[in-house]
Design a protein around this motif. Sequence first.
Motif, PDB file in Angstrom:
ATOM      1  N   PRO A 310      86.515  64.455 -58.267  1.00 22.51           N
ATOM      2  CA  PRO A 310      84.994  64.448 -57.606  1.00 22.51           C
ATOM      3  C   PRO A 310      83.897  64.502 -58.786  1.00 22.51           C
ATOM      4  CG  PRO A 310      86.331  65.857 -56.343  1.00 22.51           C
ATOM      5  CD  PRO A 310      87.204  65.413 -57.416  1.00 22.51           C
ATOM      6  N   LEU A 311      84.120  65.605 -59.692  1.00 21.09           N
ATOM      7  CA  LEU A 311      83.522  65.464 -60.885  1.00 21.09           C
ATOM      8  C   LEU A 311      82.935  64.410 -61.741  1.00 21.09           C
ATOM      9  CD1 LEU A 311      84.569  69.069 -62.008  1.00 21.09           C
ATOM     10  CD2 LEU A 311      82.491  68.505 -60.750  1.00 21.09           C
ATOM     11  N   LEU A 312      84.232  63.669 -62.019  1.00 24.12           N
ATOM     12  CA  LEU A 312      84.276  62.370 -62.706  1.00 24.12           C
ATOM     13  C   LEU A 312      83.422  61.316 -61.835  1.00 24.12           C
ATOM     14  CD1 LEU A 312      84.941  60.541 -65.220  1.00 24.12           C
ATOM     15  CD2 LEU A 312      87.121  60.010 -63.769  1.00 24.12           C
ATOM     16  N   GLY A 313      83.757  61.518 -60.512  1.00 19.93           N
ATOM     17  CA  GLY A 313      83.058  60.551 -59.609  1.00 19.93           C
ATOM     18  C   GLY A 313      81.380  60.760 -59.964  1.00 19.93           C
ATOM     19  N   ALA A 314      80.849  61.986 -59.904  1.00 14.76           N
ATOM     20  CA  ALA A 314      79.437  62.217 -59.797  1.00 14.76           C
ATOM     21  C   ALA A 314      79.012  61.765 -61.273  1.00 14.76           C
ATOM     22  CB  ALA A 314      79.015  63.647 -59.706  1.00 14.76           C
ATOM     23  N   GLU A 315      79.867  61.809 -62.197  1.00 14.25           N
ATOM     24  CA  GLU A 315      78.953  61.329 -63.763  1.00 14.25           C
ATOM     25  C   GLU A 315      78.903  59.950 -63.569  1.00 14.25           C
ATOM     26  OE1 GLU A 315      81.780  62.716 -66.546  1.00 14.25           O
ATOM     27  OE2 GLU A 315      81.229  64.941 -66.174  1.00 14.25           O
ATOM     28  N   LEU A 316      80.111  59.252 -62.809  1.00 21.09           N
ATOM     29  CA  LEU A 316      80.113  57.538 -62.929  1.00 21.09           C
ATOM     30  C   LEU A 316      79.058  57.123 -62.231  1.00 21.09           C
ATOM     31  CD1 LEU A 316      83.987  57.076 -62.646  1.00 21.09           C
ATOM     32  CD2 LEU A 316      82.528  56.452 -64.613  1.00 21.09           C
ATOM     33  N   ILE A 317      78.631  57.678 -61.064  1.00 20.89           N
ATOM     34  CA  ILE A 317      77.591  57.623 -60.298  1.00 20.89           C
ATOM     35  C   ILE A 317      76.195  57.528 -60.834  1.00 20.89           C
ATOM     36  CG2 ILE A 317      75.833  57.920 -58.197  1.00 20.89           C
ATOM     37  CD1 ILE A 317      78.581  59.050 -56.756  1.00 20.89           C
ATOM     38  N   GLU A 318      76.149  58.718 -61.647  1.00 22.26           N
ATOM     39  CA  GLU A 318      74.711  58.621 -62.385  1.00 22.26           C
ATOM     40  C   GLU A 318      74.572  57.519 -63.595  1.00 22.26           C
ATOM     41  OE1 GLU A 318      74.661  62.581 -64.198  1.00 22.26           O
ATOM     42  OE2 GLU A 318      74.282  63.708 -62.398  1.00 22.26           O
ATOM     43  N   GLU A 319      75.724  57.279 -64.395  1.00 24.67           N
ATOM     44  CA  GLU A 319      75.878  56.024 -65.242  1.00 24.67           C
ATOM     45  C   GLU A 319      75.483  54.780 -64.480  1.00 24.67           C
ATOM     46  OE1 GLU A 319      79.594  56.104 -66.967  1.00 24.67           O
ATOM     47  OE2 GLU A 319      79.344  58.037 -68.164  1.00 24.67           O
ATOM     48  N   LEU A 320      76.112  54.753 -63.331  1.00 25.36           N
ATOM     49  CA  LEU A 320      75.643  53.492 -62.748  1.00 25.36           C
ATOM     50  C   LEU A 320      74.200  53.099 -62.185  1.00 25.36           C
ATOM     51  CD1 LEU A 320      78.920  52.959 -60.468  1.00 25.36           C
ATOM     52  CD2 LEU A 320      78.233  51.493 -62.258  1.00 25.36           C
ATOM     53  N   GLU A 321      73.599  54.448 -61.602  1.00 21.47           N
ATOM     54  CA  GLU A 321      72.345  54.327 -61.380  1.00 21.47           C
ATOM     55  C   GLU A 321      71.239  54.112 -62.366  1.00 21.47           C
ATOM     56  OE1 GLU A 321      71.838  58.488 -59.717  1.00 21.47           O
ATOM     57  OE2 GLU A 321      72.377  57.771 -57.640  1.00 21.47           O
ATOM     58  N   VAL A 322      71.574  54.328 -63.658  1.00 20.90           N
ATOM     59  CA  VAL A 322      70.673  54.053 -64.712  1.00 20.90           C
ATOM     60  C   VAL A 322      70.997  52.611 -65.552  1.00 20.90           C
ATOM     61  CG1 VAL A 322      70.102  56.353 -65.079  1.00 20.90           C
ATOM     62  CG2 VAL A 322      71.933  55.462 -66.470  1.00 20.90           C
TER      63      VAL A 322
END
Length: 331
Positions: A310-322
């Motif tokens: 889940p923690l890695l997932g949150a980081e990846l979502i932030e990367e995709l959003e930008v």
Amino acid sequence: MNSRFRGARTLSASGRFLWAAVVVAASCQTAGGPGAPVPPPELPVVVVEPGSIPAADERAAEDLLAAAQTSFDANRYFEAIRTAEELLAAYPSSQASGEALRLTALAHERAGQRSEAVAAADRYLALLPGGDERAQEMWLLQARALSDEPSESLGRLLRITTLEGSSARLEGAELARAAIDSLDVEVLAEIVSAAPQDGVLRPLTEARLAVSYLEAGFGDEARVAARRSLDGGVAGVEAEWAAGVLEGELPPGRGRVTTFAIGAVLPETGPPALAQYALGIREGIELAVSTVLGDDFTVTARIADDQGDPLLGAELIEELEVTDSVVGVVG
């Protein structure tokens, strides 16, 4: 000799007549006769409830209004609200009641109580006669208070028929632009079609609607809206936009986006059960992006693997959003 004397008397009499005429004409000018400037009509007093009250009660209401205004001017908005509401409860038929209601709306807005400000403004607007210039203040107040509801904000702005003063015109235009830019073309078109024809901000709105139509591929509707905007006297940058739309041109920085990506975060290398689930989701996303929007669009899927973390997932979502090409993220 006598003839000269008679001539002098005639001249003297004529002079007196001319002087009298000048005096009469001047009196007519100063007394409001022909050619005199017409003073603007006084605005009617707004009263919350029709009726009459004793002179002593009128004085008490005036004192409360003065106290509420003093509190408002000192930025003590809750105190101003309490005092104005005391006046409205005790003396709703006083000559000060309408102004107390107006002050209540303003104080609620300054205090950050948006819904209360809108409600008080609605009450005040309902008391004004049609075309009353005091309405613009309340429509602007409501547009500001409803800025997080762009369709409601724009609806209020399009009811304004006059905007007196450069600051009011600038504020109205900026509020309208912010609301318009937050709405999709279908919603914007519905708001414009339901709005009064004589709204002072309608030409600006229709110019921006024309651009939105053209971006969405509705060329005929875009040209109609652009022409209405220009015929309505739109000015400034919106006039340039409307003229450009008639030539089939979009403003710089505006255009129909046909190539983009949809992002997703899936546990593709996570535990077996999650990995199997991720495979099915991936296939569904890839099928959707390749078929849903048709041949006019090029859509790809950007899939990131969070490995079931889940923690890695949150980081990846932030990367995709930008990521510039990604317009949305699922996962």
